[in-house]
Design a protein around this motif. Structure first.
Motif, short mmCIF file in Angstrom:
data_model
loop_
_atom_site.label_atom_id
_atom_site.label_comp_id
_atom_site.label_asym_id
_atom_site.label_seq_id
_atom_site.Cartn_x
_atom_site.Cartn_y
_atom_site.Cartn_z
N SER A 96 -11.16 2.26 -17.17
CA SER A 96 -11.61 2.85 -18.44
C SER A 96 -10.57 2.61 -19.51
CB SER A 96 -11.86 4.35 -18.27
OG SER A 96 -10.64 5.01 -17.99
N ALA A 97 -11.00 2.74 -20.76
CA ALA A 97 -10.11 2.54 -21.91
C ALA A 97 -10.14 3.81 -22.76
CB ALA A 97 -10.52 1.33 -22.73
N MET A 98 -9.64 4.93 -22.18
CA MET A 98 -9.61 6.21 -22.90
C MET A 98 -8.39 6.21 -23.82
SD MET A 98 -11.27 8.94 -23.24
CE MET A 98 -10.86 9.86 -24.69
N LEU A 132 -19.36 4.86 -24.36
CA LEU A 132 -19.80 6.24 -24.18
C LEU A 132 -19.09 7.14 -25.18
CD1 LEU A 132 -19.56 6.40 -20.27
CD2 LEU A 132 -21.58 5.90 -21.65
N MET A 133 -19.72 8.28 -25.50
CA MET A 133 -19.09 9.30 -26.34
C MET A 133 -18.31 10.24 -25.44
SD MET A 133 -19.58 8.90 -29.55
CE MET A 133 -19.04 10.50 -30.10
N ALA A 134 -17.03 10.37 -25.71
CA ALA A 134 -16.20 11.26 -24.92
C ALA A 134 -16.58 12.71 -25.17
CB ALA A 134 -14.73 11.03 -25.24
N PRO A 151 -14.69 11.36 -20.08
CA PRO A 151 -14.80 10.89 -18.69
C PRO A 151 -14.93 12.06 -17.71
CG PRO A 151 -12.92 9.89 -19.81
CD PRO A 151 -13.39 11.00 -20.67
N GLN A 152 -15.26 11.72 -16.46
CA GLN A 152 -15.47 12.73 -15.45
C GLN A 152 -14.22 13.60 -15.31
OE1 GLN A 152 -18.25 13.49 -13.90
NE2 GLN A 152 -17.29 15.16 -12.80
#
Length: 1670
Positions: free
Chosen positions: A1085-1087, A1178-1180, A1226-1227
């Protein structure tokens, strides 16, 4: 904690960290601990407190004390539970938790201490800490006594508001029923209104940017208006209204007619001062370096709009006091560079402060009686050259501004002083009396200047009340000679004044000795020159007043005298009278002034008495002529006018001077005087006060500066514009003044300590020291130095007695012949990734660098002189040249690398050597080749067999890596970390834009190359090429053949496709390659919370509120270069204002929002294949826990599963599972905590986020919290676990109370049914009256139910209610109750159906692709009943949800199909043209690879067109002009800039508005200019300004042309750094005397800055006086 407690810290350890705050809002407490280190005998406390979390809590959070009381609602008190509310006021124990049972009078102390941070009283900020009420001020600090003033300001003095009070009596009537009494502005506080009368109070509120609100007060109580709460009370005759405020709107207080009686209204409130002073930030520093100052000011702010307004608004409030400016030092670092020649003054370390400078006072507006005079005051600043310039006034506000207007000539004006009257001139009847009238000044001296029009009369009639008996006299009484002569002799003496005045001289003697004659005198117009105090004669027309007579008649007495008779003046008998003529008044002259009280003189003419004709005056007797008289005329005031003085002399005779004069507005008044008037009264334009003069060029002249150690002498000419022109010395006349002179300094005659002769150097070679002895000397008056005894210089500071010295280099025999020279090489590989100006390396490695980089290669050696190090390249000796040099320390320097520098460099120390391999990386990320093909060492070494030191030491004993010599690594700055420690040689590091590694790390580089490419420092293609090339070079250079193991490592990680120009591992060159996306190895992921998010395709991107733009990077490779396209959720993307991409493969989304969420696919194609990759956007979202608010009590079941959020009551030994269902993107990660301490060993977190508690005990009771967190935030939910000891019967009463709050389902005589879920509490009631007392029997499925301890059933309310526990076992079926009512038997029943819900996976969806490796199927997770009926997902939210994992599908080879690239641009930018694309037959295999097939393979489908017509209406193009002259800004040596015009040209019928900015030709470029061939020329340093005490020395730095050797203005060299022009010198203390070192110490003292160490040191003397006086 008091200050004394903190001071008593002997024996204590340091304070620990502050604890977490007891509250998250509303004001809590935090503590810090320390321990006693001497066995518990420390004085003081081991704990201290401070306030924290002082922000107000949201309104919905409730009262903190009430929360603590409500926590005891579920705890029995004396066998019963209550709902507790707090007791807010308890003066005895304010910090005890005293609560009252709701609706009851029971008050209980539930805890001895409330939690820290609880308010002692509801209306106070004081808080309880450890059970003690601590005082808290309005500043939220412990122990503070700060209180809010009436204005709401903490610790304020009430100056920001004013009290407004008043009374109103509105007279209302049915015709005028509503009136506004007064208004209260927004922000006011303490509003109180008292009204006596029947009328109704109405308040209208008008808040900014909102509608008006109105409330009519009729009922008492609390009301809300515009977010303000107000209290209204109404009595029989009085109405009261209170509102604490602050008001959030403007209130208009009105009254409404309610009766004939008037209403009297009294009011008061505190109104905020709308305009207040607010301090500004500090202004910029006065200098950029070398020590300056900063000041701040204050602006007038409108607090309603928060905008700056004019200062007059703040001055209109007397409460407003403008803050005084603050001063502080700034930019104290010495100047490294200067804009010009900086002459540092020896008397101060800093630039002088700006000061006020005033011009001379103007002349006083009046000569007496109190006038005014003015002067101009300006703020000036003196630079280091002594030049004074006018600056802004705020720079001088550190000192009081001198007054610009003052009173003058305040003494009283001369006044008339009258003496006493004389006796009457007669002894009987009417006569005259005289008196003396003098003009007296304020000192009592006789002077002139009195107004003659206001002179008191000197004679008046008198009457002696005695009857006269002798004949009446013919002559008038005033002819009595004695008194006449006395009055004439006392006539006023006039003196000259500032205004032109007639000054009469003395009368001459009478023209005859007897009889009537004539006296004459001179009358001249004179003026007094005030600056010389001399009188000057003027023409008579300059004097405005009437000229006094210059002659008069005189009487010398009778010519013959009889001694027997008294003397009388000549009467009618002696003087023949001219009969028939007499004097008569003939009117008045014209008024002497048109305003301000002029005069009119009476006209007297000689007329005939018979015909009244005017005749010659000689016919009338002059002695009978009447006295002259006048009258006042035109008394109205004159209009104001400008009055100017004479121009002052010109300030300069040439080169433009200045002339000044005073200009004032005056109004003429009586007596040729003026009085000052306001400038507004003068309607005409104001005359100028300043003008230029003598605007002619001055002749050349010598200009000298003030003497210092020497002085500067220039030949200059001042031009008519005021500027100076520098001339050569030959153009100035006369001899040039001397720049040096002999001087005599008395201090030289005093004894002083000097150094004697220096000793010889302590060594014969290398670096050593020299010493000398101090000598006491004194200079005689003749200039001769004499040596004195050392005691004569006692107390003086010593000069430097030790200095370093350097001798010739020591010979090589110093290096032992028993030890061999060693070259300390370092086996590292360097890969440069970005352009750097200069890099430093160590011999022994390999470098892959970018062109135009300058490098230095060090050659560290042991047992060998560095000066004898030699270098060779490719086996040939190297010599220093323009681009290559060898330093004295043996390092090799190469400037601006190019392809000719590629090769193998070898450093020699006797017979030991080490190599350094240099390669260059081209612009296309491929390694460059040497132009001559010379890149290898040919094996011939010119220094190998030269005569030198023979070394017999074993080669294996020479440890030539950095590990053998840590001292070398410590000296090499390239391998030192931020702390100065040697770096780990096994770690991959990045230094100065290069990656550094050892050969052993090569495999590590290959494994991590994707990380380097991901960071953007190395592209994938470049990394692949570099790894292959490095592997080849290593194999050839180190081993001669390819290393098999290394090749295996490369094969595992390198792309097998060879480069077209660089062979890889010996494979042939391939003419073309399929299109492929350069993928990253780890698709994580690229958070990120970056403003601009950039990620590679294949990774998941999360959008946050901080994301302003998103860029998806899709790097591709292939030959020919592939075309690229993007799609979202299967639909092609189109370029728009927000979403765009270009040939680089980067998709840019500006301002991403939820509509951009989806799956993005990047597709690349060329003639040899295609490839694609996807990224999820995705929207965080922050974590959210699906909390359950249901309380669970199960004292029977062995296993209990509940969702976190409620309370759980279980028995000892039960297994409890606390589930924590959470959502978030994210989860989120889930963790469990226990408030009472760490989790017990029986607690086990499960993979799904739940917490399992096995065999719970009484010690497991407590609060368990689930914390779900991700990168966006976290969420917390808690459950209270209570473990009961014993059986269920012991807790029956508590469970009964809980069950009493559940719903009861009544059974029916005809039967009914209900559906329940597992875990629900079901109670069934039998339909009987509450007074029913007969037994009731319950049965289930026709079997009688009996209540037993721990069973599944309970009988409640005398058996009328059956309660079922549905947590375990089977419970669905028929429940029946039977009883006897009267003579009939009652039977009622309920059929209970169980309803189970679960998450169940649905069927597989259709495959997303029919072939290839991109197909996927997924199953939807549904919430269903036991019979498979789908229900809303909210029903199953408490159940663990399954995860639907997608699966691949249709892994088949796709049929051949045509694939086309995107269309090219239209061939014509204007009009009709064509565009093309490539079409190829391709097949996607089951593995995902794309295979290009021959065209016949796709014959079954129509082939897309490869060319089509197109048209463009964007008929515009860029038109460029010719390049201009090379006269722009200098960018470097002989490099300047030139420019040209670039415009957008529109063709006919063009619909495009503008040209494409991306294709705009450059409008500026570099060019060669001879004007830029300049450099800074530095002259020697001058003598230090002080022998001790930190002096300064300066030098001249000039901009000089290299070829012409001509000095140019400094701006020609501004493109290169200017050398420093001054520096500190002799920084030694002269003595320990306390003295000031700067001249603005009085300012430091006035601003009370002596407490600051820096100011106290520099103003020691002034601050010491300040200390002594205080």
């Amino acid at each position: 904690m008091t200050r004394s407690d903190e001071d008593r810290d002997t024996g204590w350890d340091a304070w620990g960290v502050w604890s977490d705050c007891s509250r998250t809002c509303g004001g809590g407490a935090s503590y810090s601990l320390r321990r006693c280190l001497n066995g518990g005998n420390c004085e003081g406390r081991n704990i201290r407190y401070r306030t924290c979390s002082n922000t107000d809590c949201p309104p919905e959070s409730g009262d903190f004390r009430a929360q603590q009381c409500s926590a005891h609602n579920d705890i029995k008190y004396q066998g019963q539970t209550y709902e507790w509310i707090p007791v807010t006021s308890d003066p005895v124990s304010p910090c005890a938790l005293r609560c009252q049972a709701r609706t009851r009078s029971l008050v209980v102390e539930l805890a001895p201490k409330v939690l820290d941070g609880t308010r002692c009283k509801a209306d106070s900020l004081d808080m309880c800490i450890n059970g003690v009420c601590q005082e808290v001020g309005c500043d939220r600090q412990l122990g503070s006594n700060a209180k809010e003033d009436n204005c709401g300001m903490c610790a304020g003095d009430g100056s920001t508001c004013r009290l407004v009070r008043g009374q109103g009596l509105p007279h209302l009537s049915p015709e005028e029923p509503v009136k506004t009494v007064f208004e209260v502005p927004m922000g006011s506080r303490g509003l109180r209104i008292t009204a006596k009368g029947p009328d109704v109070i109405v308040i209208e509120a008008h808040a900014p940017n909102s509608r008006r609100e109105e409330i009519v007060f009729s009922s008492p109580g609390f009301h809300t208006l515009a977010n303000n709460t107000m209290e209204y009370q109404r009595g029989a005759e009085r109405q009261t209204f209170r509102c604490l405020g602050p008001l959030y709107a403007d209130f208009s207080i009105k009254v409404k007619y309610a009766g004939p009686k008037d209403t009297v209204m009294q009011f008061m409130f505190y109104q905020p001062i709308r305009y207040q002073w607010r301090e500004t930030d500090f202004f910029p520093c006065s200098v950029t370096c070398g020590g300056g100052y900063q000041l701040n000011s204050a602006d007038c702010i409108d607090i309603r709009s928060n905008k700056t307004v004019g200062e007059q608004y703040c001055h209109s409030y007397p409460e407003n006091n403008k803050p005084k400016p603050k001063l502080k030092e700034c930019n104290m670092d010495p100047c490294l560079e200067s804009d010009g020649f900086k002459e540092v003054m020896p008397y101060d370390h800093f630039q002088p402060l700006p000061r006020w400078e005033q011009n001379p006072w103007t002349s006083c507006s009046v000569s007496c009686g109190g006038g005014t005079q003015e002067r101009s005051v300006v703020c000036v600043e003196e630079d280091v050259h002594g030049q004074v310039s006018h600056v802004e006034e705020w720079k001088c506000t550190h000192s009081p501004r001198p007054i610009s207007k003052q009173d003058c000539n305040t003494f009283e004006c001369p006044q008339w002083m009258a003496m006493e009257w004389s006796q009457c001139t007669v002894t009987c009847g009417p006569g005259l009396r005289y008196r003396v009238v003098l003009c007296v000044d304020h000192r009592g001296q006789h002077t002139g200047g009195c107004d003659p029009h206001h002179k008191p009369h000197i004679k008046e009639d008198c009457l002696v009340p005695v009857a006269c008996h002798k004949p009446r006299e013919n002559q008038p009484v005033e002819a009595k000679l004695p008194w006449l002569k006395q009055a004439q002799g006392l006539e006023e003496t006039k003196v000259a004044l500032d205004d032109p005045t007639f000054i009469p001289g003395p009368w001459t003697a009478c023209s005859v000795s007897c009889g009537l004659g004539i006296q004459r005198r001179l009358v001249k117009c004179k003026v007094l020159l005030s600056f010389t105090r001399t009188e000057v004669e003027l023409p008579d027309e300059e004097c405005d007043e009437e000229k006094p007579p210059s002659q008069r008649s005189c009487d010398s007495g009778p010519c013959s005298e009889s001694p027997d008779s008294p003397w009388w003046p000549l009467g009618s008998q002696e003087i023949p009278e001219q009969h028939g003529y007499d004097w008569e008044y003939m009117g008045f002259t014209a008024c002497s002034a048109s305003c301000a009280a002029g005069k009119q003189m009476a006209v007297v003419r000689c007329v005939s008495t018979s015909g009244k004709e005017i005749v010659d005056d000689v016919l009338c007797s002059s002695s009978r002529a009447p006295l002259s008289s006048f009258r006042i005329c035109n008394p109205q005031p004159c209009p104001a006018r400008w009055e100017v003085s004479m121009w002052n002399p010109c300030s300069g005779s040439c080169g433009v001077g200045l002339q000044t004069r005073s200009v004032s507005c005056v109004r003429p008044v009586a007596g040729n005087r003026t009085e000052p008037a306001s400038s507004k009264d003068c309607v005409e334009s104001r005359p100028p006060e300043l003008q230029a003069c003598n605007q002619v060029a001055c002749p050349p002249a010598w200009l000298t500066e003030s003497w210092q150690q020497w002085r500067k002498v220039y030949c200059k000419q001042r031009l008519a514009t005021g500027s100076y022109r520098r001339l050569t010395d030959e153009e100035c006349p006369g001899n040039k003044p001397a720049a040096h002179r002999t001087c005599f300094i008395s201090d030289c005659l005093l004894p002083r300590l000097e150094g004697g002769e220096w000793s010889k150097c302590s060594v014969t070679c290398g670096k050593g020291v020299q010493r000398r002895e101090p000598v006491c000397r004194r200079q005689t008056a003749s200039g001769q130095l004499v040596t004195l005894d050392r005691s004569a210089c006692g107390g003086l500071s010593l000069p430097p007695l030790v200095r370093s010295c350097r001798m010739s280099p020591c010979s090589k025999h110093r290096y032992s012949k028993n030890r061999c020279p060693q070259v300390m090489g370092l086996k590292r590989i360097y890969i440069q990734t970005r352009q750097e100006k200069r890099l430093t390396f160590t011999v022994g490695g390999r470098a892959y660098l970018l062109p135009k980089t300058s490098i230095a290669v060090k050659c560290p050696v042991r047992h060998f002189p560095k000066a004898q190090i030699r270098w060779e390249k490719n086996g040939k000796e190297l010599k220093s040249s323009k681009r290559l040099s060898i330093t004295k320390s043996g390092a090799l320097r190469i400037y601006n690398l190019d392809a000719g520098d590629i090769g193998v460099y070898r450093c020699w120390a006797n017979q030991d050597s080490e190599t350094f391999v240099l390669k260059l990386i081209g612009h296309n990320n491929r390694l460059l080749e040497h132009p001559d093909g010379l890149e290898k060492d040919d094996g011939f070494h010119p220094y190998l067999n030269k005569e030198g030191v023979k070394c017999h030491e074993q080669k294996g004993s020479a440890k030539k890596t950095s590990k053998s010599d840590p001292g070398w690594m410590q000296k090499n700055e390239f391998y030192r970390d931020d702390n100065g420690q040697p770096k780990d040689t096994l770690a991959l590091g990045k230094h100065s834009g290069a990656f550094v590694l050892e050969p052993a790390q090569f495999e590590e580089l290959v494994r991590n190359i994707t990380q380097l490419a991901e960071s953007g420092d190395v592209t994938d293609e470049m990394a692949s090429l570099l790894i292959g090339k490095i592997m080849e070079d290593l194999a050839i250079t180190e081993h001669g053949t390819a290393n098999k193991e290394l090749s295996t490592t490369v094969d595992n990680y390198l792309n097998k496709t060879p480069n077209s120009s660089t062979p890889s591992l010996g494979k042939g060159i391939k003419k073309g390659s399929g299109a492929a996306i350069v993928r990253q190895k780890h698709h994580g992921s690229a958070m990120s919370f970056q403003r601009d998010l950039r990620i590679h395709v294949g990774r998941t991107a999360y959008l946050t509120n901080a994301t302003h733009s998103l860029t998806l990077i899709c790097p591709a490779r292939g030959s020919p270069h592939p075309n690229l396209s993007w799609s979202k959720d299967g639909a092609p993307l189109q370029n728009s204002e927000r979403i765009s991409w270009g040939g680089s493969g980067e998709l840019h989304i500006s301002g991403p929002d939820p509509r951009d969420v989806g799956v993005y696919r990047c597709t690349v194609t060329n003639d040899f294949g295609a490839d694609s990759e996807t990224s999820h956007v995705l929207m965080a979202e922050s974590p959210k826990i699906a909390v359950s608010r249901r309380n669970t009590s199960d004292l029977n079941s062995r296993s209990v599963i509940v969702v976190v959020g409620g309370s759980v009551h279980v028995r000892v030994g039960a297994n409890v599972t606390l589930e924590c269902p959470v959502k978030g993107v994210p989860q989120p990660t889930v963790s469990w905590h226990r408030k009472e301490g760490p989790l017990s060993t029986s607690a086990s977190p499960l993979l799904n986020g739940s917490l399992l508690l096995r065999n719970v005990t009484l010690q497991d009771s407590g609060i368990y919290s689930c914390v779900a967190a991700n990168e966006i935030g976290k969420s917390v939910a808690s459950s209270l676990l209570r473990v009961a000891e014993g059986s269920a019967g012991e807790s029956e009463h508590q469970s009964l109370k809980e069950m009493n709050r559940k719903r009861v389902l009544m059974a029916s005589l005809i039967g009914t049914s209900t559906t329940v879920k597992p875990g629900d509490v079901l109670r069934i009631g039998c339909p009987v009256v509450p007074s029913h007392r007969k037994p009731i029997t319950w049965s289930y499925q026709n079997q009688t139910l009996k209540q037993s301890p721990g069973g599944s059933y309970r009988m409640l309310v005398g058996g009328r209610v059956l309660e079922m526990n549905q947590l375990g076992g089977k419970f669905d079926g028929r429940y029946e109750c039977q009883t006897q009512t009267g003579n009939q038997r009652l039977t009622a029943w309920v059929h209970v159906l169980s309803q189970d819900f679960e998450w169940r996976l649905g069927s597989w969806s259709a495959c997303s692709a029919s072939c290839g490796n991109r197909g996927a199927q997924a199953r939807k997770v549904r919430c269903v009943t036991s019979d498979g009926q789908e229900t809303p997902p909210s029903v199953c939210h408490h159940l663990p949800k399954q995860i639907s994992q997608p699966r691949p599908c249709n892994p088949l080879d796709c049929p051949p199909s045509w694939v086309s690239t995107v269309w090219s641009r239209c061939s014509s930018a204007c009009g009709r043209g064509f565009r093309e694309r490539r079409v190829s037959c391709q097949q996607v295999e089951a593995s995902g690879s794309v295979r290009v097939l021959p065209s016949p393979a796709c014959d079954g489908t129509p082939r897309p067109e490869v060319r089509e017509a197109c048209s463009s209406q964007a008929c515009v193009e860029w038109i460029t002009g010719s390049w201009g002259k090379c006269t722009g800004r200098c960018l470097g040596p002989a490099v300047a800039t030139q420019s040209r015009t670039v415009s957008c040209h529109h063709f006919t019928n063009s619909t495009s508005r503008t040209c494409d900015a991306k294709e705009r030709p450059p409008s500026i470029r570099n060019c060669s200019s001879e004007l830029c061939d300049v450099h800074w020329k530095v002259l020697p340093w001058r003598t230090c300004t002080a022998a001790c005490g930190s002096g300064f020395q300066s030098r001249r730095v000039e901009c000089v042309h290299r070829q012409k050797k001509k000095t140019l203005p400094d701006q020609h060299c501004a493109w290169q750094p200017r050398p420093v022009t001054w520096q500190h010198c002799n920084i030694t203390s002269c003595s320990s005397e306390c003295q000031d070192r700067t001249h603005y110490c009085p300012v430091v003292k006035r601003l009370r800055l002596c407490q600051v160490d820096l100011y106290r040191q520099r103003c020691c003397q002034t601050c010491s006086q300040d200390t002594s006086t205080t």
